[in-house]
Every structure is written in C-alpha cells, then in structure tokens.
Design a protein around this motif. Structure first.
Motif, mmCIF file in Angstrom:
data_model
loop_
_atom_site.group_PDB
_atom_site.id
_atom_site.type_symbol
_atom_site.label_atom_id
_atom_site.label_comp_id
_atom_site.label_asym_id
_atom_site.label_seq_id
_atom_site.Cartn_x
_atom_site.Cartn_y
_atom_site.Cartn_z
ATOM 1 N N PHE A 178 28.055 52.846 -0.734
ATOM 2 C CA PHE A 178 27.831 53.952 0.346
ATOM 3 C C PHE A 178 26.188 54.002 0.461
ATOM 4 O O PHE A 178 25.796 53.895 1.725
ATOM 5 C CB PHE A 178 28.344 54.953 -0.220
ATOM 6 C CG PHE A 178 28.271 56.513 0.508
ATOM 7 C CD1 PHE A 178 27.421 57.530 0.096
ATOM 8 C CD2 PHE A 178 28.894 56.367 1.820
ATOM 9 C CE1 PHE A 178 27.368 58.861 0.868
ATOM 10 C CE2 PHE A 178 28.879 57.671 2.559
ATOM 11 C CZ PHE A 178 27.928 58.821 2.368
ATOM 12 N N ILE A 179 25.578 54.457 -0.503
ATOM 13 C CA ILE A 179 24.103 54.370 -0.257
ATOM 14 C C ILE A 179 23.369 54.020 -1.584
ATOM 15 O O ILE A 179 23.840 54.449 -2.583
ATOM 16 C CB ILE A 179 23.319 55.826 0.055
ATOM 17 C CG1 ILE A 179 24.041 56.427 1.400
ATOM 18 C CG2 ILE A 179 22.108 55.809 0.083
ATOM 19 C CD1 ILE A 179 23.866 57.925 1.689
ATOM 20 N N GLY B 214 26.192 63.783 -4.004
ATOM 21 C CA GLY B 214 25.245 63.266 -4.835
ATOM 22 C C GLY B 214 25.575 62.697 -6.021
ATOM 23 O O GLY B 214 24.856 62.228 -7.030
ATOM 24 N N PHE B 215 27.028 62.468 -6.467
ATOM 25 C CA PHE B 215 27.357 61.537 -7.667
ATOM 26 C C PHE B 215 26.859 60.381 -7.554
ATOM 27 O O PHE B 215 26.910 59.445 -6.471
ATOM 28 C CB PHE B 215 28.693 61.694 -7.747
ATOM 29 C CG PHE B 215 29.312 63.016 -7.899
ATOM 30 C CD1 PHE B 215 29.948 63.843 -6.936
ATOM 31 C CD2 PHE B 215 29.264 63.559 -9.518
ATOM 32 C CE1 PHE B 215 30.396 65.090 -7.311
ATOM 33 C CE2 PHE B 215 29.639 64.920 -9.483
ATOM 34 C CZ PHE B 215 30.150 65.588 -8.495
ATOM 35 N N LYS C 254 18.287 46.851 -11.252
ATOM 36 C CA LYS C 254 19.017 48.057 -11.672
ATOM 37 C C LYS C 254 19.131 48.686 -10.083
ATOM 38 O O LYS C 254 18.140 48.679 -9.469
ATOM 39 C CB LYS C 254 18.287 48.899 -12.676
ATOM 40 C CG LYS C 254 18.814 50.285 -12.580
ATOM 41 C CD LYS C 254 17.966 51.108 -13.632
ATOM 42 C CE LYS C 254 18.414 52.551 -13.522
ATOM 43 N NZ LYS C 254 17.500 53.389 -14.317
ATOM 44 N N ALA C 255 20.308 49.109 -9.906
ATOM 45 C CA ALA C 255 20.352 49.705 -8.807
ATOM 46 C C ALA C 255 21.313 51.107 -9.039
ATOM 47 O O ALA C 255 22.129 51.455 -9.633
ATOM 48 C CB ALA C 255 21.249 49.124 -7.678
ATOM 49 N N VAL C 256 20.673 52.079 -8.283
ATOM 50 C CA VAL C 256 21.310 53.612 -8.440
ATOM 51 C C VAL C 256 22.250 53.704 -6.984
ATOM 52 O O VAL C 256 21.368 53.700 -6.127
ATOM 53 C CB VAL C 256 20.285 54.617 -8.718
ATOM 54 C CG1 VAL C 256 21.227 55.781 -8.663
ATOM 55 C CG2 VAL C 256 19.595 54.632 -9.954
ATOM 56 N N HIS C 257 23.388 53.899 -7.324
ATOM 57 C CA HIS C 257 24.200 53.893 -6.242
ATOM 58 C C HIS C 257 24.733 55.173 -5.958
ATOM 59 O O HIS C 257 25.359 55.816 -6.927
ATOM 60 C CB HIS C 257 25.656 53.037 -6.149
ATOM 61 C CG HIS C 257 26.487 52.915 -5.169
ATOM 62 N ND1 HIS C 257 27.896 53.481 -5.467
ATOM 63 C CD2 HIS C 257 26.361 52.889 -4.019
ATOM 64 C CE1 HIS C 257 28.484 53.335 -4.133
ATOM 65 N NE2 HIS C 257 27.619 53.087 -3.389
#
Length: 122
Positions: A29-30, A106-107, A97-100
């Motif tokens: 998604f983002i 905002g989850f 590392k990626a924060v998806h």
C-alpha cells in the motif's frame, strides 16, 4: 505480505566500497520508512545504520556518518546503502527494514530482509 530482497554484500578490503540494495515487493500500500540495520556475531540486537523516511529525512549512526549514504527510489520501493571507506568494524550481516502502512488508518507492519553479509578485511 511484503517481501524484501537484499543484494550487494560481499568481501572487501579496508578502505573499499560496497553498495547494498533492497527491493520491496508484494501487496504494497505505502512503504513509509526504509532503513538498514546490522548485526554482528554474538550480538542479539540489530543496530541502526541508516534510515530514510518517505519524506526524504535521513538518519545515520554516528559510526557511519560521512562514509555511508542511504538513498531511496520510491517508485521502485527500493532503498540503497552506499558504503565508502569501509572498516573491519563494519563487518556484519546487514538487514533491510521496511515499515509498511497497510491502510489509510495508519496501521503499520514491519518487515525485514533475509540479511546480506558484509566482510571487511584488514
């Protein structure tokens, strides 16, 4: 699910350079923040090396400032780590590392790559 595939590790002499790449794929998604962490043998935690937010803000560990540069191609969901003036103490397994951000509420989920070995010989 998001997958992270790293490449670019290897063996280099002290003073040399390497470039790591990490590409995210899957149901994206983002991707907000992406970064690089490293872990040395016998150490449980992974230490932050460099981070890159989706807005362009970067953050570096003091030990790599001036030698490493993190960059990102948002269109390709790929993050890079250019490493110069490598030192033996940079030897470690480097993890992406990626924060998806999975939705507009905002989850987020955090994903890690499989790791790539960087060895710097003296």
């Amino acid at each position: 699910q998001v997958q992270l595939v790293e490449s670019g590790g290897g063996v280099v002499q002290a003073g040399g350079s390497l470039r790591l790449s990490c590409a995210a794929s899957g149901r994206i998604f983002i991707i907000s923040a992406m970064g690089w962490y490293r872990q040395t043998p016998g150490k449980k935690q992974r230490d932050m090396v460099a981070e890159h937010s989706s807005g362009g803000t970067t953050n570096y560990a003091d030990s790599v400032k001036g030698r490493f540069t993190i960059s990102r191609d948002n269109a390709k969901n790929t993050v890079y780590l250019q490493m110069h003036e490598l030192k033996p103490e940079d030897t470690a397994v480097y993890y992406c590392k990626a924060v998806h951000k999975r939705d507009l509420f905002g989850f987020t989920d955090t994903y890690w790559g499989q790791g790539t070995q960087v060895t710097v010989s003296s």
